[in-house]
Design a protein around this motif. Structure first.
Motif, short mmCIF file in Angstrom:
data_model
loop_
_atom_site.label_atom_id
_atom_site.label_comp_id
_atom_site.label_asym_id
_atom_site.label_seq_id
_atom_site.Cartn_x
_atom_site.Cartn_y
_atom_site.Cartn_z
N ALA A 1 1.07 4.18 -2.90
CA ALA A 1 0.81 5.94 -2.86
C ALA A 1 2.31 6.19 -2.67
CB ALA A 1 0.85 5.83 -1.46
N GLY A 2 3.21 5.82 -2.86
CA GLY A 2 4.62 6.65 -2.83
C GLY A 2 5.18 7.15 -4.18
N LEU A 3 4.99 5.74 -5.03
CA LEU A 3 5.01 5.96 -6.39
C LEU A 3 3.93 6.72 -6.83
CD1 LEU A 3 5.13 2.13 -7.26
CD2 LEU A 3 7.29 3.98 -7.57
N SER B 1 0.93 -1.75 0.42
CA SER B 1 -0.05 0.04 0.00
C SER B 1 1.14 1.85 -0.03
CB SER B 1 -1.05 0.00 1.33
OG SER B 1 -1.80 -1.17 1.24
N GLY B 2 2.35 1.14 1.04
CA GLY B 2 3.04 2.39 1.35
C GLY B 2 3.76 2.34 -0.61
N LEU B 3 4.36 1.59 -1.04
CA LEU B 3 4.63 1.25 -2.50
C LEU B 3 4.19 2.39 -3.05
CD1 LEU B 3 6.87 -1.59 -2.99
CD2 LEU B 3 7.84 0.64 -3.12
#
Ligand SMILES: Cc1ncc(C[n+]2csc(CCOP(=O)(O)OP(=O)(O)O)c2C)c(N)n1
Ligand SMILES: [Mg+2]
Lengths: 384, 301
Positions: free
Chosen positions: B86-88, B82-84
């Motif tokens: 959002a970060g991308l 999920s974080g990856l």
């Protein structure tokens, strides 16, 4: 712009001005207002960020690490049970060189349930490789978030900005909210040279044999060793732009002091009141408030304290089976010289018990009365 | 002159997995990765928690995959993904497919909280669970995905696993996510098709892949593919998909459902079972198979 805000909102404003891009957080008393205001800021488009409303602090930190690895500026905030739930991932963040910035509200650990302040939550994360900044005012909280991003991203090491439950988190103070342009000038956008993309495939954090692991940790420490100078440098840059210096410690009337109190967090503010009052009575008292606990500013601590006859370290925490944690650190920084000051260790204020100017008077009187420390812990304010 | 016949590939020829990985002989998890990447393609990033695949990929500074990997903590595959994602996206990359790639333990046990959270939020990730039915990385301990009757080092033969395999598919369907599917490495075309389909769906997609482990199952490496086909033919691991929480579809329907005996006999982990035990297991398989058929029929009405 000057505004009266609570300590928790100082964290939110700090994250907003830093243009955090991904926020993942989970509510816990006394941190909730941090994430409530950030959710609003995201919804109102005051902050162009993705807010991941995770199901736990554990996932909050995991998501922050993923986002940070992908090259986005990442913020979260928590407290006590939430922070300690993250413990494994705190190691992941520093070991993986992911410069997340996190607000932590110091709250005593359960059981019994307590929502009031002490430092055992964050200090038990001491060796996770995160920088830790203990703040004493809402202004300092806001400014330190911005500085923490700068230092963290330069070193690729994550940071915690720490404030006391209620005495700071829920206390309203006048805060100068710097102009966005000035913050932008101080803190350019985050663009790490190495990040996870699908254009340039890399594997991060895979199986690492004893052939390589040691060097990765050596490099982490070497970069951490650059932090004190960087804190100093960025603190001055911030002063040039915004008008406030941000250092690793705050020294108050230490120069001619015979007895120096060593404090951290909001009690470092209270201690100054006691210093002024006791000075009126002719006692040469000073206060060294340690803001950066990691990296430990041992040079400043050494140089400031070595001139005094006595040092009284005041801990709002305990390492069971030994003594106060700042006491341990200060003794170690002063270690190796027989001619140094006598260092006394005091523990007070656990679980949010008030620390007042008279607490410091009691501490000062004790230290002045004794020739040298007789016990590892002098308890202040405990009912026996 | 007769025209020369050329063989036509039924799955994409492009490879994103290279030789030099560290898998055991006959490893099903390895084929699962190879096929999924063929379906999803190279613009992909993986979060891989602790599991065999955190070893298979190869030691630092090497990797056997041509896609990016975030090696993450055991219980965090879904949250890390999920974080990856959002970060991308905040960096302007909306193209990359983010896959959480976890074993059964990392999915049905320690990672289920993060998975449930991500699914409820409908995170735009593809979650793949390759299921070798135990904790293999740590040396064959039971997981809640270990089937009834199986030996593992923590379910010794005198105390074999006496609870059924957790139905993670049903749990994911209950989250009403856009796509849930099962696949088996014995049916590569079906598997690749599902991976490709999942790639193009927005929201949380869950792919549950049957992947034998000869070392852990005490089966012969050369039986990996045979087992991966039998398990579908006998209805133990049916290949189906579910869209939006209620549209069931059986993808491979055996012409005639085979008994489970031969499948059981090929695996040392079931060697201790008596005829009576196997009869009991057959009844359970039949019951679950009928239940699934009913759901598929109901969806077709
Ligand atoms: C928090 C935590 N607990 C335990 C472990 C040890 N551990 C590593 S992999 C693993 C089992 C993985 O099982 P599964 O997810 O089924 O993947 P497999 O190894 O079978 O491929 C365990 C227990 C760990 N890495 N982290
Ligand atoms: Mg497994």
């Amino acid at each position: 712009m000057r505004k009266v805000i609570m300590g928790n909102h100082s964290l939110s404003y700090g994250a907003m001005l830093s243009r955090a891009q991904v926020i993942a957080a989970y509510p816990i008393t006394p941190q909730t207002q941090v994430v409530e205001l950030l959710s609003e800021m995201c919804a109102d488009k005051k902050l162009d960020a993705k807010f991941i409303k995770v199901e736990s602090e554990h996932s909050a930190m995991a998501a922050c690490l993923g986002a940070s690895l992908a090259g986005s500026r990442t913020f979260t905030a928590t407290s006590a049970q939430g922070l300690t739930l993250m413990h494994e991932l705190l190691h992941w963040g520093s070991g993986g060189r992911m410069p997340v910035v996190m607000g932590n509200i110091n709250r005593a650990m359960a059981p019994g349930w307590s929502i009031w302040s002490d430092q055992n939550d964050s200090l038990s994360q001491r060796d996770t490789g995160w920088m830790q900044f203990y703040c004493a005012s809402n202004q300092e909280v806001l400014d330190t978030v911005i500085q923490a991003f700068k230092v963290s991203e330069k070193l690729m090491i994550p940071s915690m900005v720490i404030l006391d439950a209620f005495t700071l988190s829920h206390t309203y103070e006048v805060v100068d909210i710097p102009d966005q342009e000035k913050v932008d000038e101080f803190l350019p956008s985050f663009d790490p040279p190495i990040k996870l993309t699908s254009d340039d495939p890399r594997a991060f954090g895979g199986l690492t044999s004893s052939e390589h692991y040691f060097e990765l940790r050596y490099k982490l420490q070497k970069d951490m060793e650059k932090a004190p100078a960087l804190i100093e440098k960025t603190g001055k840059e911030y002063q040039d732009l915004v008008g406030r210096y941000l250092g690793a410690v705050e020294k108050y009337r230490c120069d001619d002091a015979e007895l120096i109190l060593v404090t951290s967090g909001t009690m470092g503010y209270t201690a100054k009141v006691a210093v002024d009052e006791l000075r009126k009575e002719g006692i040469k008292l000073g206060n060294l408030r340690i803001k950066a606990f990691r990296p430990f500013p041992f040079e400043i601590v050494q140089n400031t304290l070595k001139k005094a006859a006595k040092v009284a370290v005041v801990d709002r925490n305990i390492s069971y089976g030994y003594h106060g944690i700042f006491y341990q650190e200060v003794k170690s920084a002063l270690g190796g010289s027989d001619s140094g000051p006598g260092v006394f260790g005091f523990i007070t204020g656990l679980g949010g018990r008030d620390i007042t100017p008279s607490s410091f008077k009691e501490i000062a009187q004790y230290a002045l009365k004794k020739d040298k420390p007789e016990e590892n812990i002098v308890w202040i304010g405990v009912k026996r | 002159m007769k025209k020369k016949k050329t063989m036509k590939f039924s799955i994409p020829e492009e490879e994103f997995m290279n030789p030099g990985h560290l898998a055991c002989q006959g490893c099903g998890a390895t084929l699962a990765m190879r096929y999924v990447l063929k379906g999803v393609g190279g613009r992909t990033a993986l979060s891989i928690p602790a599991c065999c695949w955190s070893v298979i990929d190869g030691p630092f500074p090497y990797s056997s995959l041509d896609v990016s990997i975030f090696h993450c903590a055991f219980e965090t595959a879904a949250a890390s993904a999920s974080g990856l994602k959002a970060g991308l996206e905040m960096r302007g990359d909306t193209e990359t497919t983010v896959i959480a790639w976890a074993g059964d333990g990392g999915t049905v046990d320690i990672g289920i909280q993060a998975l449930s959270g991500a699914a409820e939020r409908n995170e735009d990730i593809l979650y793949v669970c390759y299921d070798n039915e135990a904790y293999m990385n740590t040396g064959i301990q039971r997981s809640s995905s270990t089937p009834y009757g199986a030996w593992t080092t923590t379910t010794p033969v005198k105390h074999f696993k006496n609870r059924p395999k957790k139905d993670i598919g049903a749990i994911m369907v209950a989250h009403e996510i856009p796509y849930v599917a099962t696949a088996s490495i014995g049916y590569p075309e079906d598997l690749v098709k599902k991976a490709k389909k999942a790639k193009d769906i927005q929201g949380t997609r869950f792919l549950h892949i049957y992947a034998p482990c000869p070392s852990g199952w005490k089966s012969r490496p050369e039986d990996t593919i045979r087992l991966s086909r039998m398990v579908v033919q006998n209805g133990i691991f049916p290949l189906y998909e579910v869209e939006n929480g209620d549209k069931y579809k059986m993808n491979i329907k055996p012409r005639e459902k085979k008994p489970i005996d031969e499948y059981i006999r090929l695996q040392g982990r079931f060697r201790h079972l008596t005829e009576k035990d196997i009869e009991q297991m057959q009844k359970e398989v039949d019951k679950k198979w009928e239940r699934l058929l009913k759901k598929c029929e109901a969806s077709n009405k």
